[in-house]
Design a protein around this motif. Structure first.
Motif, PDB file in Angstrom:
ATOM      1  N   TYR A 143      -0.835  -6.253  -3.907  1.00  0.00           N
ATOM      2  CA  TYR A 143      -1.755  -6.011  -2.789  1.00  0.00           C
ATOM      3  C   TYR A 143      -3.101  -6.685  -3.045  1.00  0.00           C
ATOM      4  CZ  TYR A 143      -4.727  -3.480   0.500  1.00  0.00           C
ATOM      5  OH  TYR A 143      -5.630  -3.159   1.495  1.00  0.00           O
ATOM      6  N   VAL A 144      -3.601  -6.617  -4.265  1.00  0.00           N
ATOM      7  CA  VAL A 144      -4.894  -7.224  -4.599  1.00  0.00           C
ATOM      8  C   VAL A 144      -4.834  -8.741  -4.415  1.00  0.00           C
ATOM      9  CG1 VAL A 144      -6.463  -7.716  -6.511  1.00  0.00           C
ATOM     10  CG2 VAL A 144      -5.664  -5.374  -6.119  1.00  0.00           C
ATOM     11  N   LEU A 177      -5.858   2.384   3.054  1.00  0.00           N
ATOM     12  CA  LEU A 177      -5.615   3.444   2.067  1.00  0.00           C
ATOM     13  C   LEU A 177      -5.869   4.817   2.663  1.00  0.00           C
ATOM     14  CD1 LEU A 177      -7.286   1.879  -1.098  1.00  0.00           C
ATOM     15  CD2 LEU A 177      -4.908   1.744  -0.390  1.00  0.00           C
ATOM     16  N   LEU A 210       0.121  -2.543  -6.829  1.00  0.00           N
ATOM     17  CA  LEU A 210      -1.335  -2.657  -6.810  1.00  0.00           C
ATOM     18  C   LEU A 210      -1.748  -4.112  -7.016  1.00  0.00           C
ATOM     19  CD1 LEU A 210      -4.252  -1.600  -6.950  1.00  0.00           C
ATOM     20  CD2 LEU A 210      -3.861  -1.065  -9.365  1.00  0.00           C
ATOM     21  N   SER A 226      -9.985  -3.490  -9.140  1.00  0.00           N
ATOM     22  CA  SER A 226      -8.944  -4.470  -9.455  1.00  0.00           C
ATOM     23  C   SER A 226      -9.184  -5.782  -8.723  1.00  0.00           C
ATOM     24  CB  SER A 226      -7.567  -3.903  -9.098  1.00  0.00           C
ATOM     25  OG  SER A 226      -7.287  -2.748  -9.844  1.00  0.00           O
ATOM     26  N   VAL A 230      -8.618   0.209  -6.399  1.00  0.00           N
ATOM     27  CA  VAL A 230      -8.219  -1.066  -5.796  1.00  0.00           C
ATOM     28  C   VAL A 230      -9.407  -2.029  -5.773  1.00  0.00           C
ATOM     29  CG1 VAL A 230      -7.408  -2.147  -3.672  1.00  0.00           C
ATOM     30  CG2 VAL A 230      -6.393   0.010  -4.428  1.00  0.00           C
ATOM     31  N   VAL A 265       0.837  -1.199   0.000  1.00  0.00           N
ATOM     32  CA  VAL A 265       0.000   0.000   0.000  1.00  0.00           C
ATOM     33  C   VAL A 265       0.871   1.247   0.000  1.00  0.00           C
ATOM     34  CG1 VAL A 265      -1.688   1.330   1.319  1.00  0.00           C
ATOM     35  CG2 VAL A 265      -1.938  -1.143   1.095  1.00  0.00           C
ATOM     36  N   VAL A 299      -9.431  -2.735   3.492  1.00  0.00           N
ATOM     37  CA  VAL A 299      -8.741  -1.947   2.469  1.00  0.00           C
ATOM     38  C   VAL A 299      -8.932  -0.458   2.724  1.00  0.00           C
ATOM     39  CG1 VAL A 299      -8.707  -1.372   0.008  1.00  0.00           C
ATOM     40  CG2 VAL A 299      -8.851  -3.758   0.732  1.00  0.00           C
TER      41      VAL A 299
END
Length: 810
Positions: free
Chosen positions: A682-683, A752, A679, A765, A762, A643, A748
């Motif tokens: 993290y996903v 963020l 990204l 995604s 995010v 992140v 999440v």
């Protein structure tokens, strides 16, 4: 058509040294018929140029005029439209296609045939002929001839020339003399041949007989040339003698004029000496400072004690041009006394005067740069009109209704006022200058810092703009007053030495002012570097070895050193940044700091001479930003590493894309790649949690397949049989999946930061990755458990509804 051709040759082409070879009467296809002529021409001079010329009648119709011309080498294609049928239309392809309709097919074919011949003869790049009859081109080059069109003379392209009346009459007379000329052509030709031989012999005899006469004529011409050479020699000698006499007369005239001038000057000098000796002997003993003081006192209202109050409040230096003008009357006397110590006396006096003025001038500049101007004990002067508007803007940060109404880059001169009602307002600006950054919110602090920086920039520019003309005027005066402007290099060294002594304090005061600006804000070194570089460049263009150029160059070194120190300080702050362990990281302060630096630098360095220094600093700063973002991400405990990397590199990428800094294009692409990679990391990591057991089960299935177990035999493995699969799928009904996704969304959202607004990016995604995993799991079920009828408890459509409803509910 023949008459028109001859008229065009005579009126248009002969004056241009061109020959007309072919002509066709045409009009443009598809338009109102306005007839004109296309002409194929060649130049009479070599190298031969071949052109297609468009000619039309004038509006009055009494003469032809040349309208347009194309080089034949620019012709790429000739399209005759139809090779088998008669068709008057044809196209010529130059830079664009021109479509024509000829008055007759015969004229069109004749013109195309001529173009083909010229193309074969003169062009290396051959024109393409489309829809042209092969017989037409073959007729252009008769077979069996020893000389082709490409190698023959261009005269073969001429039309047949009729005999004129005189030639016709001569031929008729010759044929009448010989009765059998018509009945027996061979006998007639033989007779003509014999007569021609007789005439040739007579001609040769005549030439041989005249050779002697020619030799005599040539001899006479040689003698005449010799006489001409002799006459020219005598004329040259006479001219040299006359030139010598002229020079002697000019010297005599010049000597007489100099004698007269010397006599006049001696008389005037004698009168002046007698006047000085007998009437004003005390004036002869006056020193240069006395000259200067007497000139000063002669000026209306001059009082040196008032210099500070009149000039420094306006941040201007006193102008000494009136004093220089008065002293220049004594320049000839100074030349007479140049071996005395008067030059040293002048320098001593002017050094003290300039040192006091420059010190007062820089003192006021420093006071203004610090935020206020003193006027007596405990009193403050007000700001200029536009600077007052700036003060009102700073008051608005405390709740005042003032408004910034003008750009401080064009501040008017400072006006002094003693009104007590406005002193408190000046004091408020001083208080603002002493406030820390934490005392203001972000928006107000940015507005205040920008306004304060613009004032500092104006002060620095005003100082340089005042110093330059002052130094140049004094240097010009010294050169004229001591008669050094046309002297050798040693005299110019003397000028520099005098300037160094008179203005020895300028470099010290400039460095002190620069140090103050750097202490107020290290970012001031950016503007000072640009401004100082420009002034150095201007001074070097005037005189690279002058005092002004040398002094400003030395100060520029100090400014460049401050700029490098500013960049090093920014990097050191990045390395020393500390992140709280109890709060999420968000956008790192040095990332936003780089953005602010770049925005300010791009504004200041636009069209600047020292752009290369900024580009080097950019590269150092951005690499330090990259390194320290990764360092903070590795040390972060509250916020996941991916992140921190994702948000900060997204911010860096957005900044570089917006500012379009060409030297950082590679870093912009690298920032985008890092943002995209983290990204994705993290996903993938986050999605493993809502379906943890299902993920582990299929990871085990893939591991068995990787070990060599056939896909259709995986269901026979005890740990991965159909019963175990149904058991795992049963633990994840649609309701539980939605609940797990809702918890994931909350998690999440906590990770963020709000500044970067990446939550929806995010989440979208994650939706795409979840669908990809779902399809992957379905594929494994179909391949490893064929015919079992086992399916997931939820569909892709269900997942889309889960993701959408969760995003809308929050």
């Amino acid at each position: 058509m023949t008459a028109i051709k001859h008229a065009l040759q005579r009126d248009i082409f002969t004056p241009n040294d061109e020959r007309l070879l072919s002509i066709v009467n045409v009009c443009k296809a598809g338009k109102k018929k306005k007839n004109c002529f296309l002409c194929a021409t060649v130049t009479t001079e070599r190298p031969v140029q071949v052109k297609v010329v468009k000619v039309k009648k004038s509006d009055k119709g009494d003469f032809y005029k040349r309208q347009m011309a194309w080089e034949l080498r620019d012709l790429s294609e000739v399209d005759a439209k139809d090779a088998t049928k008669e068709n008057p239309e044809f196209d010529l392809h130059f830079e664009k296609v021109y479509r024509w309709v000829a008055s007759s097919t015969a004229e069109k074919n004749s013109f195309i045939s001529c173009i083909w011949k010229l193309n074969q003869r003169y062009l290396r790049k051959k024109v393409e002929f489309v829809n042209v009859s092969p017989q037409l081109l073959e007729e252009s080059v008769p077979s069996g001839e020893s000389q082709s069109v490409a190698g023959g003379d261009e005269d073969t392209l001429d039309d047949y020339q009729e005999l004129n009346p005189r030639e016709e009459q001569d031929i008729e007379n010759m044929m009448e003399v010989c009765e059998y000329a018509i009945s027996n052509a061979e006998a007639f030709a033989e007779k003509l041949s014999r007569e021609l031989q007789v005439l040739d012999g007579a001609n040769i005899q005549s030439i041989m007989a005249s050779e002697k006469q020619v030799n005599i004529l040539m001899q006479l011409l040689d003698e005449a040339l010799s006489e001409v050479d002799a006459i020219e020699g005598k004329l040259l000698s006479y001219e040299e003698m006359l030139q010598s006499v002229k020079e002697q007369m000019d010297q005599i005239s010049q000597s007489n004029r100099l004698i007269q001038i010397s006599k006049t000057n001696n008389g005037k000098l004698l009168d002046e000496i007698q006047f000085l000796v007998f009437n004003h002997f005390s004036h002869f003993k006056m020193t240069i400072p006395q000259f200067y003081r007497s000139s000063c006192l002669s000026l209306p209202g001059h009082d040196q004690s008032s210099t500070l109050s009149q000039h420094t409040a306006e941040l201007t230096l006193p102008k000494h041009s009136p004093l220089h003008r008065d002293l220049l009357r004594y320049a000839k006397l100074m030349e007479w006394l140049k071996n005395t110590a008067e030059g040293e006396t002048y320098m001593d006096y002017m050094t003290r005067l300039y040192e006091r003025e420059i010190k007062d001038f820089f003192e006021v500049a420093k006071i203004k740069m610090a935020g206020t101007t003193k006027e007596g004990k405990g009193k403050f002067a007000t700001l200029p009109r536009k600077e007052s508007a700036l003060k009102q803007e700073t008051e608005s940060l405390h709740g005042s209704s003032g408004k910034l109404t003008g750009s401080t880059s064009s501040l008017n001169k400072l006006a002094v006022s003693s009104s007590n009602s406005r002193r408190s307002q000046s004091s408020s600006l001083l208080d603002m200058g002493n406030m820390s950054a934490s005392d203001l919110d972000v928006a107000d602090r940015t507005k205040f810092d920008k306004a304060r920086t613009e004032i500092l920039f104006w002060i620095f520019e005003q100082v340089l703009s005042e110093l330059e003309p002052l130094c140049l005027a004094e240097q010009d005066f010294i050169s004229k007053f001591f008669k050094l402007q046309h002297q050798p290099a040693s005299a110019q060294d003397m000028v520099r030495q005098m300037m160094n002594k008179i203005f020895h304090s300028i470099e010290t005061e400039l460095n002190s002012l620069i140090a103050l600006g750097d202490k107020i804000d290290s970012f001031n070194s950016l503007y000072m570097l640009v401004k100082m570089s420009h002034h150095v460049w201007t001074a070097e263009n005037v005189d690279p070895a002058s005092f002004l150029s040398t002094t400003l160059g030395n100060v520029l070194v100090t400014v460049k050193r401050n700029f490098d120190k500013c960049i090093s300080g920014q990097i050191r702050q990045m390395e020393e940044v500390k992140i709280s362990k109890k709060s999420k990281v968000g956008i790192l302060p040095f990332v936003t700091g780089f953005e602010e630096f770049a925005e300010l630098a791009e504004t200041i360095f636009r069209n600047a001479e020292r752009r290369g220094d900024l580009d080097k600093a950019y590269v150092k700063l951005i690499r330090a930003v990259f390194i320290n973002v990764e360092k903070v991400a590795n040390e972060s405990q509250k916020t996941p590493r991916d992140v921190v990397m994702m948000e900060n590199f997204h911010h860096i990428f957005s900044t570089l894309s917006r500012l379009k800094i060409s030297c950082l294009e590679t870093e912009r692409k690298e920032a985008k790649q890092k943002y995209t990679d983290h990204l994705q990391y993290y996903v993938i990591t986050s999605l493993g949690q809502p379906l943890e057991k299902l993920n582990h089960f299929f990871e085990g299935v893939e591991a068995r397949v990787a070990q060599g177990v056939r896909e259709e035999e995986v269901s026979y493995q005890l740990a991965f049989n159909k019963q175990e699969l149904r058991k795992v799928i049963k633990e994840y009904p649609g309701k539980e999946v939605k609940k797990g996704l809702d918890n994931l969304y909350r998690k999440v959202d906590k990770h963020l930061c709000e500044e970067e607004s990446l939550l929806q990016v995010v989440w979208h995604s994650m939706q795409d990755e979840f669908i990809r995993q779902y399809k992957h799991f379905e594929g494994l079920i179909n391949r490893c458990y064929p015919g079992s009828g086992i399916t997931m408890d939820f569909t892709i459509q269900d997942m889309l509804e889960y993701f959408s409803s969760i995003a809308q509910s929050h």
